[in-house]
Scaffold this motif. Structure first.
Motif, mmCIF file in Angstrom:
data_model
loop_
_atom_site.group_PDB
_atom_site.id
_atom_site.type_symbol
_atom_site.label_atom_id
_atom_site.label_comp_id
_atom_site.label_asym_id
_atom_site.label_seq_id
_atom_site.Cartn_x
_atom_site.Cartn_y
_atom_site.Cartn_z
ATOM 1 N N LEU A 71 3.020 -1.016 4.420
ATOM 2 C CA LEU A 71 2.136 0.139 4.547
ATOM 3 C C LEU A 71 2.904 1.442 4.562
ATOM 4 N N ASP A 72 2.618 2.284 3.587
ATOM 5 C CA ASP A 72 3.160 3.631 3.632
ATOM 6 C C ASP A 72 2.391 4.396 4.720
ATOM 7 N N TRP A 73 3.062 5.281 5.405
ATOM 8 C CA TRP A 73 2.430 6.018 6.507
ATOM 9 C C TRP A 73 1.424 7.053 6.001
ATOM 10 N N MET A 74 1.909 7.889 5.076
ATOM 11 C CA MET A 74 1.060 8.971 4.548
ATOM 12 C C MET A 74 0.379 8.510 3.273
ATOM 13 N N LEU A 75 -0.929 8.348 3.377
ATOM 14 C CA LEU A 75 -1.707 7.895 2.224
ATOM 15 C C LEU A 75 -2.915 8.793 2.057
ATOM 16 N N THR B 131 12.533 3.821 6.740
ATOM 17 C CA THR B 131 12.289 5.226 6.409
ATOM 18 C C THR B 131 12.748 5.518 4.984
ATOM 19 N N LYS B 132 11.976 6.368 4.334
ATOM 20 C CA LYS B 132 12.303 6.788 2.963
ATOM 21 C C LYS B 132 13.226 7.986 3.018
ATOM 22 N N PRO B 133 14.170 8.146 2.100
ATOM 23 C CA PRO B 133 14.510 7.165 1.053
ATOM 24 C C PRO B 133 15.317 6.000 1.624
ATOM 25 N N VAL C 1 0.860 -1.183 0.000
ATOM 26 C CA VAL C 1 0.000 0.000 0.000
ATOM 27 C C VAL C 1 0.896 1.234 0.000
ATOM 28 N N GLU C 2 0.975 1.856 -1.137
ATOM 29 C CA GLU C 2 1.891 3.005 -1.322
ATOM 30 C C GLU C 2 1.319 3.887 -2.416
ATOM 31 N N ASP C 3 1.175 5.188 -2.137
ATOM 32 C CA ASP C 3 0.558 6.070 -3.126
ATOM 33 C C ASP C 3 1.547 6.674 -4.114
ATOM 34 N N GLU C 4 2.821 6.662 -3.774
ATOM 35 C CA GLU C 4 3.798 7.208 -4.718
ATOM 36 C C GLU C 4 4.151 6.123 -5.729
ATOM 37 N N SER C 5 3.711 6.334 -6.979
ATOM 38 C CA SER C 5 3.782 5.241 -7.956
ATOM 39 C C SER C 5 5.223 4.812 -8.263
HETATM 40 CA CA CA Z 1 2.810 8.506 0.780
#
Ligand code: CA
Length: 222
Positions: A51-55, A98-100, A7-11
């Motif tokens: 799971l990405d945190w910010m979605l 953590t990203k990146p 689940v990640e919104d950044e494609s």
């Molecule tokens: Ca995000």
């Protein structure tokens, strides 16, 4: 091969993670919003949920609170503050990154979680096909949708799922369903099973009636 929900919104990041996970031999299902992610997360017993945190919509943290620790979760966050990481882990996530991030580090985290969850399946959940039953939360989810079962239907389904492929006699089921001072007859069991099948929709076809004996749920145990 493991079943992984991503689940990640950044494609770009999603595609990168999916590519590397598939190279490791896993099957990946990707979702890009919180709602879609939660729906998928509840639909089956994933080997891992990333799971990405910010979605958009529900946050990764909210999803994590709903599914962990039943399902192993790896939180992905752009935040680096310790308090956020603690919050993620307290909500039941197994680990975080953590990203990146460096791809080898990401893959190592994934491997660790998969290894750990294999060693100790930390789940009270009973699953079969699209049916997911959580006896602790008293919740049944079919294809991502929560079903309202009566206490008797719930007990029947639990017994069937714990005995996949085995015929349970009406007598066994009567004893299971019988409460204090409640007389349960074979006919009552038939009525409960009828109601249960209906609520399970197409998954209800898995419940097979064995003429004159009882019932059995068909399926293949993992
Ligand atoms: Ca995000």
């Amino acid at each position: 091969m493991k079943e992984i929900l991503l689940v990640e919104d950044e494609s770009d990041i999603s595609r990168l993670m999916q590519l590397h996970l598939e190279r490791e031999g896993h099957r990946v299902t990707a979702a890009a919003t919180g709602e879609d992610g939660l729906k998928h997360a509840l639909s089956r017993a994933w080997d891992l949920v990333i799971l990405d945190w910010m979605l958009p919509g529900l946050s990764g943290l909210e999803i994590c609170r709903r599914i962990a620790p039943k399902l192993p979760v790896l939180m992905v966050t752009a935040r680096t503050e310790d308090s956020d990481i603690v919050l993620g882990l307290e909500s039941g996530a197994q680990d975080y990154i953590t990203k990146p991030f460096q791809v080898p580090v990401f893959l190592a985290r994934v491997r660790n979680i998969l290894r750990r969850s294999q060693a100790s399946p930390a789940s009270d959940a009973l699953t079969l096909g699209g049916i997911q039953m959580d006896e602790v939360r008293h919740e049944v989810v079919v294809a991502g949708e929560i079903k309202a079962l009566t206490v008797s239907e719930f007990r029947l389904l639990g017994a069937l799922l714990r005995n996949v492929g085995r015929v349970l006699t009406r007598n066994t089921l009567i004893q299971l369903v019988q409460g204090d001072g409640v007389a349960v007859t074979p006919r009552t069991i038939d009525t409960h099973v009828f109601g249960l099948r209906k609520k399970l929709g197409s998954e209800g076809d898995k419940i097979e009636s064995i003429r004159g004996v009882g019932y059995r749920i068909q399926g293949h145990e993992k």
